[in-house]
Design an enzyme around this catalytic site. Structure first.
Site, PDB file in Angstrom:
ATOM      1  N   ARG A  76     -56.014 -10.464  34.494  1.00 50.80           N
ATOM      2  CA  ARG A  76     -56.051 -11.466  34.005  1.00 50.80           C
ATOM      3  C   ARG A  76     -56.540 -10.422  32.356  1.00 50.80           C
ATOM      4  O   ARG A  76     -57.922  -9.748  33.500  1.00 50.80           O
ATOM      5  CB  ARG A  76     -57.418 -12.329  34.171  1.00 50.80           C
ATOM      6  CG  ARG A  76     -57.130 -12.945  36.399  1.00 50.80           C
ATOM      7  CD  ARG A  76     -58.034 -13.510  36.568  1.00 50.80           C
ATOM      8  NE  ARG A  76     -58.409 -15.175  37.625  1.00 50.80           N
ATOM      9  CZ  ARG A  76     -57.337 -14.473  38.652  1.00 50.80           C
ATOM     10  NH1 ARG A  76     -57.213 -13.288  39.346  1.00 50.80           N
ATOM     11  NH2 ARG A  76     -56.673 -15.603  40.039  1.00 50.80           N
ATOM     12  N   HIS A  79     -62.081 -12.454  33.424  1.00 52.22           N
ATOM     13  CA  HIS A  79     -62.665 -12.845  34.720  1.00 52.22           C
ATOM     14  C   HIS A  79     -61.316 -12.146  35.094  1.00 52.22           C
ATOM     15  O   HIS A  79     -60.875 -12.434  36.204  1.00 52.22           O
ATOM     16  CB  HIS A  79     -61.957 -14.257  33.788  1.00 52.22           C
ATOM     17  CG  HIS A  79     -63.439 -15.006  33.812  1.00 52.22           C
ATOM     18  ND1 HIS A  79     -64.144 -15.826  34.380  1.00 52.22           N
ATOM     19  CD2 HIS A  79     -63.019 -15.347  32.220  1.00 52.22           C
ATOM     20  CE1 HIS A  79     -64.683 -15.967  33.361  1.00 52.22           C
ATOM     21  NE2 HIS A  79     -63.994 -15.785  31.809  1.00 52.22           N
ATOM     22  N   ARG A 116     -63.122 -19.708  43.354  1.00 52.56           N
ATOM     23  CA  ARG A 116     -63.034 -17.767  42.050  1.00 52.56           C
ATOM     24  C   ARG A 116     -64.565 -18.115  41.510  1.00 52.56           C
ATOM     25  O   ARG A 116     -64.666 -18.670  40.455  1.00 52.56           O
ATOM     26  CB  ARG A 116     -62.233 -17.522  41.608  1.00 52.56           C
ATOM     27  CG  ARG A 116     -61.722 -16.349  41.553  1.00 52.56           C
ATOM     28  CD  ARG A 116     -60.232 -15.693  40.653  1.00 52.56           C
ATOM     29  NE  ARG A 116     -60.491 -14.501  40.361  1.00 52.56           N
ATOM     30  CZ  ARG A 116     -60.992 -14.106  39.696  1.00 52.56           C
ATOM     31  NH1 ARG A 116     -60.709 -15.005  38.536  1.00 52.56           N
ATOM     32  NH2 ARG A 116     -60.438 -12.569  39.465  1.00 52.56           N
ATOM     33  N   ASN A 152     -68.180 -21.808  33.451  1.00 50.38           N
ATOM     34  CA  ASN A 152     -68.771 -20.571  33.623  1.00 50.38           C
ATOM     35  C   ASN A 152     -70.604 -21.461  33.948  1.00 50.38           C
ATOM     36  O   ASN A 152     -70.668 -21.703  34.500  1.00 50.38           O
ATOM     37  CB  ASN A 152     -69.679 -20.545  31.999  1.00 50.38           C
ATOM     38  CG  ASN A 152     -68.463 -19.719  31.622  1.00 50.38           C
ATOM     39  OD1 ASN A 152     -66.903 -18.857  32.602  1.00 50.38           O
ATOM     40  ND2 ASN A 152     -67.276 -19.448  30.276  1.00 50.38           N
ATOM     41  N   PHE A 165     -60.813 -17.649  19.899  1.00 50.07           N
ATOM     42  CA  PHE A 165     -60.849 -16.344  21.244  1.00 50.07           C
ATOM     43  C   PHE A 165     -60.238 -15.374  21.692  1.00 50.07           C
ATOM     44  O   PHE A 165     -60.870 -14.052  22.117  1.00 50.07           O
ATOM     45  CB  PHE A 165     -60.394 -17.581  22.279  1.00 50.07           C
ATOM     46  CG  PHE A 165     -60.759 -17.216  23.732  1.00 50.07           C
ATOM     47  CD1 PHE A 165     -62.033 -17.456  24.749  1.00 50.07           C
ATOM     48  CD2 PHE A 165     -59.615 -16.242  24.465  1.00 50.07           C
ATOM     49  CE1 PHE A 165     -62.179 -16.839  25.577  1.00 50.07           C
ATOM     50  CE2 PHE A 165     -60.152 -16.037  26.233  1.00 50.07           C
ATOM     51  CZ  PHE A 165     -61.340 -16.185  26.544  1.00 50.07           C
ATOM     52  N   HIS A 343     -56.106 -23.559  35.783  1.00 52.37           N
ATOM     53  CA  HIS A 343     -55.818 -24.458  33.950  1.00 52.37           C
ATOM     54  C   HIS A 343     -56.811 -25.319  33.725  1.00 52.37           C
ATOM     55  O   HIS A 343     -56.519 -26.671  34.846  1.00 52.37           O
ATOM     56  CB  HIS A 343     -54.192 -24.496  34.258  1.00 52.37           C
ATOM     57  CG  HIS A 343     -53.869 -25.322  32.992  1.00 52.37           C
ATOM     58  ND1 HIS A 343     -54.142 -24.998  31.636  1.00 52.37           N
ATOM     59  CD2 HIS A 343     -53.138 -25.956  32.939  1.00 52.37           C
ATOM     60  CE1 HIS A 343     -53.789 -26.211  31.000  1.00 52.37           C
ATOM     61  NE2 HIS A 343     -53.210 -26.210  31.715  1.00 52.37           N
ATOM     62  N   ARG A 362     -57.119 -23.755  24.940  1.00 57.00           N
ATOM     63  CA  ARG A 362     -57.380 -23.503  26.265  1.00 57.00           C
ATOM     64  C   ARG A 362     -56.013 -24.637  27.150  1.00 57.00           C
ATOM     65  O   ARG A 362     -55.598 -23.844  27.735  1.00 57.00           O
ATOM     66  CB  ARG A 362     -59.085 -23.863  26.800  1.00 57.00           C
ATOM     67  CG  ARG A 362     -59.466 -23.276  26.978  1.00 57.00           C
ATOM     68  CD  ARG A 362     -61.399 -23.569  27.805  1.00 57.00           C
ATOM     69  NE  ARG A 362     -61.465 -23.018  28.790  1.00 57.00           N
ATOM     70  CZ  ARG A 362     -62.141 -23.495  30.031  1.00 57.00           C
ATOM     71  NH1 ARG A 362     -62.683 -24.244  29.362  1.00 57.00           N
ATOM     72  NH2 ARG A 362     -62.085 -22.855  31.302  1.00 57.00           N
ATOM     73  N   TYR A 366     -53.542 -21.225  29.353  1.00 55.12           N
ATOM     74  CA  TYR A 366     -53.998 -20.760  31.297  1.00 55.12           C
ATOM     75  C   TYR A 366     -52.571 -20.924  31.270  1.00 55.12           C
ATOM     76  O   TYR A 366     -52.311 -20.130  32.696  1.00 55.12           O
ATOM     77  CB  TYR A 366     -54.744 -22.146  31.394  1.00 55.12           C
ATOM     78  CG  TYR A 366     -56.207 -21.627  31.192  1.00 55.12           C
ATOM     79  CD1 TYR A 366     -56.998 -21.852  29.841  1.00 55.12           C
ATOM     80  CD2 TYR A 366     -56.618 -21.207  32.175  1.00 55.12           C
ATOM     81  CE1 TYR A 366     -58.165 -21.596  29.727  1.00 55.12           C
ATOM     82  CE2 TYR A 366     -58.712 -20.922  32.312  1.00 55.12           C
ATOM     83  CZ  TYR A 366     -58.954 -20.860  30.910  1.00 55.12           C
ATOM     84  OH  TYR A 366     -60.123 -20.542  30.007  1.00 55.12           O
ATOM     85  N   ARG A 373     -48.906 -12.480  34.131  1.00 57.94           N
ATOM     86  CA  ARG A 373     -49.545 -12.174  35.126  1.00 57.94           C
ATOM     87  C   ARG A 373     -48.865 -12.681  36.325  1.00 57.94           C
ATOM     88  O   ARG A 373     -48.847 -11.919  37.123  1.00 57.94           O
ATOM     89  CB  ARG A 373     -50.631 -13.717  35.374  1.00 57.94           C
ATOM     90  CG  ARG A 373     -52.500 -12.245  36.263  1.00 57.94           C
ATOM     91  CD  ARG A 373     -52.988 -13.333  35.677  1.00 57.94           C
ATOM     92  NE  ARG A 373     -53.663 -14.747  36.379  1.00 57.94           N
ATOM     93  CZ  ARG A 373     -53.907 -14.992  37.839  1.00 57.94           C
ATOM     94  NH1 ARG A 373     -54.179 -13.560  38.367  1.00 57.94           N
ATOM     95  NH2 ARG A 373     -53.605 -16.161  38.340  1.00 57.94           N
TER      96      ARG A 373
END
Ligand code: HDD
Length: 689
Positions: A76, A79, A116, A152, A165, A343, A362, A366, A373
């Protein structure tokens, strides 16, 4: 096999039953190729003669090697380092008044979840205990589809608009010319970014507080950060912020300890989570919501769309509405923890977005990141990502497609398949976006109401206890002290003089910069006690880990008594001694040593107990390691207990005398055992400072 349960009834086991269809048990089986061909030999490649070249036709070698060559996927971008667990969520009371989300209606329903936790800046193999924000992502496998709460452990964020970002992350990641430093914000580019982007001020206060070095993933809060919307059956909307409150309370490491743990056990948090679940000490978090009525949107002295602002709990109380229990470790790290794809746009009816510009951005990022990935658009078909309710649409093909959709029709509208799959009405559970009225010119601008960057930074500072303030100053000294550019250091001092002059002066002193010239300190005496983890009421010793220092000749009766009281309090203990193997008490009782002074370290425990018994104490005294162990635990403000003769080790470790108020407890009888447990529950004894 598209879904677990076409009838829509979900329970705590639904995800597990679905995953069962994918679990493979190789135990006791014959080895085969991926084509199912039995393999007769797996240690020698096929050669032309025992000393000859390997042959191309060795399909087994080629298959094995090719698979190995491709075992890695991109980590990632943020994170990357994470740890996960399965569990369930249960609402306490129907939330019908506020939201129609089905998983928030029926207290008898246990919705399966996967959580996670992560650090942000470090690579996949970086240490757990670094100073960083912790990610706290929850996937609820609901009957209406997956709902992801991607939060978070800090309630605000560094920036206000998602377009910044990439800049934030470029600044905090290892510097690109030399890839230094790993998993750390204490370097020039990060602090250059901070000093030139004032909106970071509030988040930096949190980032340099103890929140950024949690004792355990089980002992930190979680926040959805953004303002979201709840929408009920009548279409009435409330603004909502989401909270996770750990049942064990919010606890942190001290910085020196955190740095040492990074070397002694880089998997400190991962292992703690794993072992807690493995020993049935299931991590529990209560779920809370803060609600603001639509008509009250503008009744605050901050903009509720600004992600650098929190809603003080004293102003907008947190309503506790449910609980999450994590009760199952993953079977396979890669298949589950690594391949899970979160997401913020994975929502269910009754949950909607606000116009927070960070959240809006965001919603693009995602899915996009999963494509590189996880290698294509079918990542939702990976077992860990599949909803447990049915899913039907006309999306087809692509890399690694697993679903087989029969028939010729893959378009909408159609007549050949009776126009199916057909969109559902709202009454049938179809998602309808909240019909917010929006009106404005297309501009690349920030709202004026987003421009106060310092009031809440100051609110946070005002709300800290003295010891928490000291830790923040020390963290500034460390972080900014590592910055090479004197210019950047000075800019940081000037910036934080907007928050608090004394703070800025203290930063300047510690890093050798000039006192701040800017005297624009924001004026507010406001405090929010809920922001201070020291003021939080939860004090329990449950699930804490104590090192018992003992050698041959220890006082067995005393140790047995202590172990009994530990068991009753849910504390785990390990015997740490000079060598592994068995040690024998003065009354011939044998116990097995768990760790030696080489394999363990005080930083890996919450408290230390030096067992009584003269012979044992004499043996321990002869090793510098035991003295260091006790001294270090004391300097990290941890509870220290000792039997009568153990006091000699305390003296050698520079500890003056027994003082239960300072967490140094003489173990003599049952009562003193209780005092020791209370000292452990207090977590740290700052009075020593
Ligand atoms: Fe993010 C991952 C949390 C802002 C872009 N983010 C990621 C994860 C968490 C967060 C917990 C790890 C998910 C997992 O365990 O797989 N992110 C946040 C929070 C934010 C935030 C609480 C602000 C309130 N993030 C944010 C912005 C962007 C991203 C503004 C880009 C516009 N985040 C990503 C990403 C990641 C990610 C690049 C990397 C891996 C992934 O998404 O799946 O898309």
């Amino acid at each position: 096999m598209v879904s677990e349960n076409e009838s829509g009834k979900i329970n705590e086991h639904s995800k597990n039953r679905q995953l069962d269809q994918y679990r493979a048990d190789d135990n006791g089986k014959k080895m085969t190729t991926n084509q199912g061909l039995r393999i007769s030999e797996d240690e020698h490649s096929l050669k032309a003669g025992t000393r000859g070249p390997t042959l191309m036709e060795d399909f087994h070698f080629r298959e094995k090697m090719t698979h190995f060559d491709h075992e890695r996927i991109p980590e990632r971008i943020v994170h990357a380092r994470g740890s996960g667990a399965h569990g369930y969520f249960q609402v306490y009371e129907p939330m019908t008044e506020f939201t129609k989300a089905k998983f928030l209606q029926d207290p008898s329903v246990k919705t399966p979840v996967f959580v996670r936790y992560s650090t942000v800046a470090g690579s996949r193999g970086s240490a757990d205990s670094v100073r960083d924000v912790r990610g706290f992502s929850t996937k609820f496998y609901t009957e209406e589809g997956n709902y992801d709460l991607v939060g978070n452990n800090i309630p605000v964020f560094f920036i206000q608009d998602a377009i910044k970002f990439p800049d934030l992350i470029h600044a905090v990641k290892p510097e690109p010319h030399n890839e230094i430093p790993q998993a750390a914000s204490a370097h020039d580019t990060f602090w250059d970014f901070v000093a030139n982007n004032e909106e970071t001020a509030h988040m930096i206060m949190w980032h340099l507080s103890d929140r950024a070095i949690p004792r355990s993933l089980r002992m930190m809060e979680g926040f959805g950060v953004h303002t979201f919307r709840f929408v009920n059956e009548e279409g009435v909307s409330h603004f909502v912020k989401f909270h996770w409150k750990p049942v064990l309370g919010v606890k942190s490491l001290v910085w020196d300890e955190a740095q040492k743990i990074a070397g002694k056990n880089p998997d400190f948090h991962r292992q703690d989570l794993w072992e807690a679940i493995d020993t049935d000490n299931y991590p529990e978090f209560e779920f809370g919501v803060q609600l603001i009525k639509e008509e009250d949107e503008f009744n605050f002295d901050f903009d509720i769309l600004d992600p650098t602002k929190l809603w003080p709990e004293e102003q907008v109380p947190v309503k506790i509405i449910g609980k999450m229990v994590l009760n199952q470790n993953p079977d396979n790290f890669f298949a589950e923890t690594e391949q899970i794809a979160f997401h913020p746009g994975h929502v269910v009816p009754g949950i909607d977005f606000s116009n927070d510009p960070l959240l809006q951005g965001r919603l693009f990022s995602y899915t996009d990141t999963q494509l590189s990935r996880l290698g294509g658009p079918n990542f939702h078909e990976l077992p860990i990502n599949r909803p447990v309710c049915p899913f039907h649409n006309n999306q087809r093909d692509g890399m690694h497609r697993m679903t087989i959709n029969p028939g010729p029709v893959s378009y909408h509208k159609n007549s050949l398949a009776g126009n199916s799959p057909v969109p559902a009405s709202e009454a049938e559970g179809g998602y309808a976006h909240y019909q917010e009225k929006v009106d404005g010119r297309k501009v690349r601008q920030r709202s004026e109401s987003f421009k106060d960057h310092y009031s809440q930074a100051k609110l946070f500072w005002n709300s800290m206890t003295e010891v928490e303030k000291e830790h923040i100053i020390a963290a500034f000294h460390f972080e900014v002290g590592k910055v090479k550019s004197k210019d950047v250091q000075q800019q940081v001092v000037e910036m934080f003089s907007n928050v608090d002059l004394e703070l800025a002066e203290a930063i300047a002193k510690g890093v050798g910069a000039n006192p701040p010239s800017n005297k624009n300190e924001v004026e507010t005496e406001l405090t929010s006690p809920a922001l201070s983890q020291e003021l939080m009421k939860v004090k329990t010793a449950a699930t804490r880990k104590v090192a018992i220092l003992a050698a041959d000749g220890f006082n067995g009766t005393e140790v047995n008594q202590v172990l009994e009281s530990f068991k009753a309090a849910g504390i785990t203990a390990e015997i740490v001694s000079i060598n592994r193997g068995m040690i024998t008490s003065a009354t011939e009782q044998q116990v097995e040593v768990d760790q030696t002074f080489l394999t363990a370290d005080s930083v890996l425990y919450d408290a230390v107990y030096v067992a009584g018994g003269q012979e044992s104490v004499d043996a321990l005294k002869a090793t510098k390691n035991s003295i260091f162990f006790v001294n270090e635990a004391y300097n990290h403000f941890k509870a220290i207990g000792a039997g009568k003769e153990g006091a000699e080790i305390l003296t050698k470790a520079g500890i003056g005398s027994f003082d239960p108020n300072a967490g140094v407890v003489a173990i003599a009888d049952e009562k003193s055992g209780t005092a020791f447990i209370e000292a452990i529950a207090k977590h740290r004894h700052w009075i020593r400072a």
